[in-house]
Write a protein that holds these residues in place. Sequence first.
Motif, short mmCIF file in Angstrom:
data_model
loop_
_atom_site.label_atom_id
_atom_site.label_comp_id
_atom_site.label_asym_id
_atom_site.label_seq_id
_atom_site.Cartn_x
_atom_site.Cartn_y
_atom_site.Cartn_z
N MET A 56 -80.04 -14.73 55.20
CA MET A 56 -79.82 -14.05 56.48
C MET A 56 -78.95 -14.91 57.38
SD MET A 56 -80.62 -13.86 59.96
CE MET A 56 -82.23 -14.50 60.38
N PHE A 57 -77.95 -14.28 58.00
CA PHE A 57 -77.13 -14.94 59.01
C PHE A 57 -77.36 -14.24 60.35
CE2 PHE A 57 -74.90 -15.64 55.03
CZ PHE A 57 -74.55 -16.98 55.10
N ASN A 58 -77.49 -15.02 61.41
CA ASN A 58 -77.68 -14.48 62.75
C ASN A 58 -76.51 -14.93 63.63
OD1 ASN A 58 -78.56 -15.14 65.69
ND2 ASN A 58 -80.13 -13.68 65.05
N VAL A 59 -75.85 -13.97 64.28
CA VAL A 59 -74.81 -14.26 65.26
C VAL A 59 -75.09 -13.46 66.52
CG1 VAL A 59 -73.01 -14.84 63.60
CG2 VAL A 59 -73.31 -12.46 64.31
N PRO B 51 -67.41 -17.56 65.50
CA PRO B 51 -68.25 -17.71 64.30
C PRO B 51 -68.65 -16.39 63.66
CG PRO B 51 -68.93 -19.25 65.99
CD PRO B 51 -67.90 -18.37 66.62
N ALA B 52 -68.85 -15.33 64.47
CA ALA B 52 -69.23 -14.03 63.91
C ALA B 52 -68.14 -13.47 63.01
CB ALA B 52 -69.53 -13.04 65.04
N VAL B 53 -66.88 -13.64 63.42
CA VAL B 53 -65.77 -13.16 62.59
C VAL B 53 -65.58 -14.06 61.38
CG1 VAL B 53 -63.28 -12.77 62.56
CG2 VAL B 53 -64.64 -12.01 64.53
N ALA B 54 -65.67 -15.38 61.58
CA ALA B 54 -65.55 -16.29 60.44
C ALA B 54 -66.65 -16.04 59.41
CB ALA B 54 -65.61 -17.74 60.94
N THR C 98 -84.83 -22.46 57.67
CA THR C 98 -83.87 -22.05 58.69
C THR C 98 -83.02 -23.22 59.12
OG1 THR C 98 -85.25 -20.24 59.53
CG2 THR C 98 -83.61 -21.16 61.04
N VAL C 99 -81.72 -22.97 59.26
CA VAL C 99 -80.81 -23.99 59.78
C VAL C 99 -79.91 -23.37 60.83
CG1 VAL C 99 -80.81 -25.32 57.63
CG2 VAL C 99 -79.03 -23.59 58.01
N VAL C 100 -79.40 -24.22 61.70
CA VAL C 100 -78.35 -23.85 62.65
C VAL C 100 -77.07 -24.45 62.09
CG1 VAL C 100 -77.61 -23.89 65.05
CG2 VAL C 100 -80.06 -23.99 64.50
N LEU C 101 -76.02 -23.65 62.00
CA LEU C 101 -74.77 -24.11 61.39
C LEU C 101 -73.61 -23.32 61.96
CD1 LEU C 101 -73.19 -25.68 59.14
CD2 LEU C 101 -73.66 -23.71 57.64
N GLY C 102 -72.57 -24.03 62.36
CA GLY C 102 -71.39 -23.34 62.84
C GLY C 102 -70.24 -24.29 63.11
N PRO C 103 -69.10 -23.73 63.48
CA PRO C 103 -67.91 -24.54 63.72
C PRO C 103 -67.90 -25.10 65.14
CG PRO C 103 -67.37 -22.24 64.03
CD PRO C 103 -68.83 -22.28 63.61
N GLY C 104 -67.18 -26.21 65.30
CA GLY C 104 -66.93 -26.72 66.64
C GLY C 104 -68.13 -27.37 67.28
N GLU D 274 -74.26 -21.21 65.30
CA GLU D 274 -73.97 -21.86 66.58
C GLU D 274 -73.18 -23.13 66.28
OE1 GLU D 274 -74.83 -21.00 69.69
OE2 GLU D 274 -76.13 -19.28 69.28
N PRO D 275 -72.40 -23.62 67.24
CA PRO D 275 -71.56 -24.80 66.98
C PRO D 275 -72.36 -26.06 66.64
CG PRO D 275 -70.76 -23.61 68.91
CD PRO D 275 -72.09 -23.01 68.56
N THR D 276 -72.14 -26.58 65.45
CA THR D 276 -72.78 -27.84 65.02
C THR D 276 -71.80 -28.77 64.33
OG1 THR D 276 -73.39 -26.94 62.85
CG2 THR D 276 -75.00 -26.64 64.64
#
Length: 446
Positions: free
Chosen positions: A127-130, A159-162, A404-410, A218-220
């Motif tokens: 599951m991905f949450n944006v 991030p939602a589009v990526a 569960t992890v938080v992961l994203g760009p920037g 989310e940005p990480t």
Amino acid sequence: MNSDTTTTAATTTTTAGTQTTSQDAQLRQSERDLLLDLLRIPTAGPLETGPGAPPPRLPEALDVYARAAEAIGLAEVHRGAPRATDLDRPDVPLTVRQQATDEGFLACQPSLVLRLGPELPRSATVMFNVHLDTVAGLEPVGFDGRRFTGRGAIDAKGPAVALLAGIRAAVAAEPLVGRSVGVLVQAVSGEEGGALGTFGTRPLVEAGYVGALNVFCEPTGLRYLPRATAAATARLRVRGEDAIDDCPVEGHNATVLLGFLAQFLARELTTVPAPRDPVCVAGLSTGPLHNRVYGTGELLLNLPYRDDRSGLRAEQAVQAAVEAGLAAFRREFGGLPEFARTAADCARITRLDWLKRGLPVLDNRHPAFEDLLTRQAGIPRLPDDEPAFTCDAIWTAGLPDAFTVVLGPGDLGTNRAHAEGEFAELAQLDGFASAVARLLVAFAHR
């Protein structure tokens, strides 16, 4: 945190001998156009924009996003918002409970669930949450070939589009993705404005739209974070009597009292020995005019905490600091004529209450999935000595048979999330899309 971090495995080879590469997951022109379309749609919710503002165009943003997702095989399985009665519970912030009585409040902030492939057991699902809502404040929307600008560019429309680009690349690289491996995407509202996912993410988690592996985008800096803090919000309210500027001795001066308490609490709550969680001395309001003494006003404190014990300690510390601050105000201002009445009555006219508290904290471990992320998907872990932050991932705390992890760009700070000049580099979004593709392929091979 380095916003340009793109630590990745160069390639991931599938059982069929194909490869998912950074090139495969780069945003196509259609995906770049999709992001610009989403950035142009204002989606700041009522908790951000305040009374009288036009409603957010979140339903329109969900339509745009769902159409783009459908083009790569994701089907809509849920859309809507909870009922106001579903929010009448103590883990919902007071501001949300109060606003939810307005039937238009939830109606203009729906959330969406998309699924790739058939409905599969949780053990076979990622599951991905944006979140598509943003903070208030419009920013110029643009793309110069290297950098996207606009409100939500990094938090979290970019991030939602990526994410969609990454899913697209994973499907192309590995036939198991979308067949024997299910993918859920939660596209939610109610992440910003202090709602903390209570009417967006939480109801979807409780309805079972989760996986064995859950990723909150989310940005990480492209490092996975298995932790998320929660936050309590304290409110100090002064309810005294106004006075005309010519006779300030007749009234209660909420401006002076709350201004004093703001400084006192800032000093008192941040000088405790480490380790401690950060304290945000936030909004203070009394009145806008120069020719009166305001007898009423409010001061807000936001208190992130990393575990239940530290949350309780923060609440107790605020209560003790407020009592000490009121005693100090009586001592320092009791002998000054203009403020003597305020000093004498300060404890009677000042009340401490809580807009939110008692929210869960995420801090989970899963050796097998951590190995999948780091060794197989090439996604490093954020070091434990770097701070976590608050996001909707808290609602998966304690979820059985899941990680569960938080992961994203920037980076939230470097990319100016919530601030003027918010941006996302194309390379950062491409890097996240590649990480998503590698993660899904690795999950399919586990």
